[in-house]
Design a protein around this motif. Structure first.
Motif, short mmCIF file in Angstrom:
data_model
loop_
_atom_site.label_atom_id
_atom_site.label_comp_id
_atom_site.label_asym_id
_atom_site.label_seq_id
_atom_site.Cartn_x
_atom_site.Cartn_y
_atom_site.Cartn_z
N ARG A 48 0.82 -1.12 -0.45
CA ARG A 48 -0.10 0.07 0.14
C ARG A 48 0.87 1.11 -0.20
O ARG A 48 2.01 1.06 0.54
N VAL A 49 0.06 2.18 -0.73
CA VAL A 49 1.24 3.87 -0.79
C VAL A 49 0.13 4.57 -0.77
O VAL A 49 -1.01 4.57 -1.20
N ASP A 50 0.16 5.70 0.43
CA ASP A 50 -0.41 7.47 0.15
C ASP A 50 -0.08 7.58 -1.14
O ASP A 50 0.76 7.71 -1.58
N VAL A 51 -0.79 8.32 -1.94
CA VAL A 51 -0.90 8.59 -3.57
C VAL A 51 -1.08 10.62 -2.76
O VAL A 51 -1.09 11.19 -3.71
N THR A 52 -1.88 11.04 -1.60
CA THR A 52 -2.03 12.18 -1.34
C THR A 52 -1.25 13.34 -1.79
O THR A 52 -1.70 14.10 -2.62
N GLU A 53 0.02 12.71 -1.25
CA GLU A 53 1.16 14.00 -1.56
C GLU A 53 1.78 14.08 -3.00
O GLU A 53 1.95 15.29 -3.57
N GLU A 54 1.65 13.02 -3.35
CA GLU A 54 1.79 12.80 -5.06
C GLU A 54 1.15 13.77 -5.70
O GLU A 54 1.06 14.11 -6.61
N TRP A 96 -3.16 19.93 -11.72
CA TRP A 96 -4.50 19.32 -12.19
C TRP A 96 -3.95 18.55 -13.50
O TRP A 96 -4.62 17.11 -13.57
N PRO A 97 -4.03 18.74 -14.72
CA PRO A 97 -3.56 17.48 -15.48
C PRO A 97 -3.46 16.11 -15.38
O PRO A 97 -3.55 15.23 -15.50
N ARG A 98 -2.09 16.28 -14.74
CA ARG A 98 -1.37 15.10 -14.07
C ARG A 98 -2.23 14.07 -13.08
O ARG A 98 -2.12 13.31 -13.17
N ALA A 99 -2.50 15.25 -12.23
CA ALA A 99 -3.20 14.31 -11.04
C ALA A 99 -4.64 13.61 -11.65
O ALA A 99 -4.52 12.92 -11.06
N GLU A 151 -12.02 12.93 4.01
CA GLU A 151 -11.74 14.54 4.20
C GLU A 151 -11.45 14.43 3.52
O GLU A 151 -10.63 14.61 1.59
N LEU A 152 -12.06 16.61 2.75
CA LEU A 152 -12.06 17.48 1.89
C LEU A 152 -10.33 18.15 2.17
O LEU A 152 -10.64 18.93 3.44
N ILE A 153 -9.25 17.70 1.99
CA ILE A 153 -7.47 18.65 2.28
C ILE A 153 -8.50 20.25 1.34
O ILE A 153 -8.38 19.82 -0.77
N LEU A 167 -7.98 17.88 -2.66
CA LEU A 167 -8.12 16.61 -2.88
C LEU A 167 -9.05 16.07 -1.44
O LEU A 167 -8.78 16.61 -0.62
N HIS A 168 -8.98 14.86 -1.96
CA HIS A 168 -9.18 13.86 -0.46
C HIS A 168 -8.19 13.07 -1.11
O HIS A 168 -7.14 12.61 -1.41
#
Length: 119
Positions: free
Chosen positions: A38-44, A50-53, A78-80, A90-91
């Motif tokens: 598993r990996v958290d991708v939030t920071e990425e 926006w286009p890459r996200a 959660e909304l960040i 993002l979430h």
């Protein structure tokens, strides 16, 4: 009437493109996981534009939607919000490997996904 070519199968090309796209998305998920379960991708996502996200999220959502893909994308409620970031809201998102992926898709799996199996 347009002339067809016996060498070019337009339906086969669509199926091949789908198989290639699925493999590309699974490789993207593997690159994110780097062998972990598993990996958290939030920071990425926060560091991306926006286009890459959007592309990254799509690449992670699509394998999760597939019945045979060994990945699951968990998106938190959660909304960040960060007005200074490139992606302003993002979430949290975490990718999970649900099982070890096979090196190649079995032929019967590829055929059944495209309705090419024999009765």
């Amino acid at each position: 009437m347009p002339k067809g070519s016996p060498e070019r199968d337009p339906f086969g090309a669509v199926v091949e493109r789908g198989v290639r796209e699925r493999a590309r998305r699974e490789r993207a998920a593997d690159r994110m996981l780097l062998g972990r379960d598993r990996v958290d991708v939030t920071e990425e996502l926060r560091r991306s534009r926006w286009p890459r996200a959007v592309r990254l999220l799509t690449d992670l959502i699509m394998p999760d939607a597939g019945p045979h893909a060994p990945y699951h994308l968990e998106i938190g409620s959660e909304l960040i919000i960060d007005r200074e970031a490139r992606v302003t809201y993002l979430h949290p998102a975490t990718v999970h490997r649900t099982e070890r992926p096979a090196a190649t898709a079995p032929e019967d799996l590829v055929a059944s996904e495209h309705g090419d199996e024999e009765p």
